[in-house]
Scaffold this active site. Structure first.
Site, PDB file in Angstrom:
ATOM      1  N   HIS A 258      -5.416  -4.516  -9.759  1.00 18.07           N
ATOM      2  CA  HIS A 258      -5.542  -4.690  -8.301  1.00 18.07           C
ATOM      3  C   HIS A 258      -6.261  -5.966  -7.885  1.00 18.07           C
ATOM      4  CE1 HIS A 258      -4.151  -0.685  -6.796  1.00 18.07           C
ATOM      5  NE2 HIS A 258      -4.352  -0.363  -8.056  1.00 18.07           N
TER       6      HIS A 258
ATOM      7  N   ASP B   5      -9.446 -13.079  -3.467  1.00 14.38           N
ATOM      8  CA  ASP B   5      -9.216 -11.649  -3.234  1.00 14.38           C
ATOM      9  C   ASP B   5      -7.868 -11.271  -3.838  1.00 14.38           C
ATOM     10  OD1 ASP B   5      -9.596  -9.078  -2.210  1.00 14.38           O
ATOM     11  OD2 ASP B   5     -10.179  -9.806  -0.232  1.00 14.38           O
TER      12      ASP B   5
END
Ligand code: ADQ
Length: 457
Positions: A162, A368
């Protein structure tokens, strides 16, 4: 055919009532929202760390209408320290986000990581029935696919990473680079958020393992794994409906009436990857350059406490609070303070009301994996502007956002000026295009699509 989901965090957390019974409530966060429906539909097992009430090792969920079993892994205090706060969050997390100067590579943390990954894998093997699909999640559990594969050579195993997959030159600083790659390559199907992460991963396979890659595949130890970019989505309909509800509209009005200014919004876990100090400093520079904005713009920063056991997160909190104090001290005038700072998690309705009230959403991470906040705002806003870091994985999918380089304070200040002054028809046109892109990658479609690909693997 059942599904076995394996993640560090559990989908429901227990709370003891006054009569001593446990109530299980769904955890906040994308993973539960995506995988709970999939697992309820397929039936099977979710394996996760049982943080609270660890004596409960199994429970059928959802309570009252059970569809699948949660198997809870017990971690000792030292394992939580060394595996979770240690190797996962002080080695893999900073390294993957390009903060190698913050990474601590400790052999004792690595040993705890191996041991805990083994325990998760054992639980998966015990729960497995022939034909089940196994889906392992994230950087805390990178060795689990290989550990399962060694016992169940025929099993279909998927893995999703992720967070960013960094350039190989950064990844190679990890002393256990081979072991992590070998662990992940136990999976048949490996998912990441962007094509760039996939390409970095394949390059690491070639450079570190001397594995062969062709197209979207990696061949290693006689097995072929596919590596694909499948960015996670959000529950678009649920966010849109909530944002348009009467309660949320009223709450958004209250926020606007209280502040009586244009609103810049930041919503993040308090993490050094999210670029919060850089954002505050850019806002300070903006106010210096635009005295006319005084009393007319407020930055509302909502930060959720995160990983407070780790020293660098405590330091970040102190730094952010210091900056808020300094900037407010410098610019505040009677009846107006430039920054409002909320340090807690807020319920979803309140969060959505803030998205709805905001004129400009500032999503400016230094790095991110994807960033769900950018997508949530896009689904909820009526005529706001999304300012988005080029270093968020979501930037690929959201080209109509005002894209910024968060390392460049005056560039960021300039983007604020542009966003605040953007004409209404341009704002609406950008949002419409962004919204239609969101619909292409809804959360359920992401989970169902990955499971279907795995079934065909
Ligand atoms: P995170 O780093 O946690 O996730 P993000 O994707 O932004 O980052 O998700 C945060 C979630 O927490 C959002 O759903 C948001 O609504 C919620 N949230 C944030 N602040 C909140 C607050 N104050 N109160 C309540 N809720 C709040 C990791 C990776 C990301 C990747 C996701 C999913 O780091 O890059 O997008 O996983 O793969």
């Amino acid at each position: 055919m059942g599904l076995i989901v394996i993640s560090n965090r559990e989908p429901y957390a227990p709370k003891k009532g006054e009569d001593g019974t446990l109530t299980w409530t769904a955890s906040i966060g994308g993973l539960t929202a995506a995988l709970d429906p999939a697992l309820q539909h397929a039936g099977g097992t979710w394996i996760a760390w049982g943080e609270e009430h660890p004596d409960v090792t199994e429970v059928d969920l959802p309570q009252g209408d059970p569809r699948y079993r949660l198997r809870r892994i017990r971690l000792s205090e030292s394992e939580v320290r060394e595996f979770y706060y240690g190797f996962a969050n002080r080695a893999l997390w900073p390294m993957s986000h390009y903060f190698i100067e913050r990474a601590k590579y400790l052999a004792s943390n690595w040993r705890a990581y191996v041991e805990v990954n083994r325990r998760f894998a054992r639980a998966a093997v015990e729960s497995y029935r022939a034909g089940d699909l196994i889906w392992v999640h994230d950087y805390q559990l990178a060795l689990v696919p290989r550990l399962i594969r060694e016992v169940l050579p025929e099993a279909r195993i998927g893995f999703f990473w992720h967070i960013p997959w960094p350039s190989t030159e950064v990844f190679r600083t990890l002393p256990w680079d081979q072991e992590i790659l070998d662990g992940i390559l136990g999976a048949d199907l490996i998912g990441m958020h962007t094509p760039e992460y996939v390409s970095h991963f394949q390059s690491a396979c070639r450079r570190v393992l001397h594995a062969e890659t062709a197209g979207d595949t990696v061949s290693w130890r006689g097995q072929v794994s596919r590596v694909v970019d499948r960015p996670i989505g959000i529950e678009v309909d649920a966010y849109e409906q909530l944002a348009a509800s009467l309660e949320v509209e009223e709450a958004a009005d209250r926020i606007r009436r209280t502040l009586q200014t244009q609103i810049l919004l930041g919503v993040d876990r308090l993490d050094y990857t999210k670029g919060i100090p850089e954002r505050l400093e850019a806002f300070d520079a903006f106010l210096d350059q635009h005295p006319e904005a005084r009393g007319r713009v407020t930055l509302l920063q909502i930060a959720v406490p995160s990983r407070e056991q780790v020293e660098s997160y405590r330091q970040l909190r102190a730094r952010v609070e210091g900056l808020v104090g300094r900037i407010n001290g410098k610019h505040t005038e009677s009846g107006w303070s430039p920054i409002q700072y909320i340090y807690r998690g807020v319920p979803r309705e309140e969060l959505v009301a803030h998205y709805r009230a905001a004129d400009v959403m500032l999503v400016t991470p230094l790095r991110d994996g994807l960033n769900l906040v950018a997508k949530e705002f896009t689904a909820c806003s009526r005529d706001g502007v999304l300012v988005l870091s080029r270093f968020a994985g979501a930037a690929d999918e959201l080209p109509e956002a005002v894209q910024v380089n968060p390392y460049h304070p005056s560039g960021l200040a300039e983007a604020l000026t542009r966003a605040l002054a953007m004409p209404l028809d341009e704002k609406k046109a950008r949002l419409t295009r962004l919204r239609s892109r969101l619909r292409q990658s809804d959360l359920r479609a992401w989970a169902d699509g990955f499971v279907a690909e795995l079934a065909g693997a």
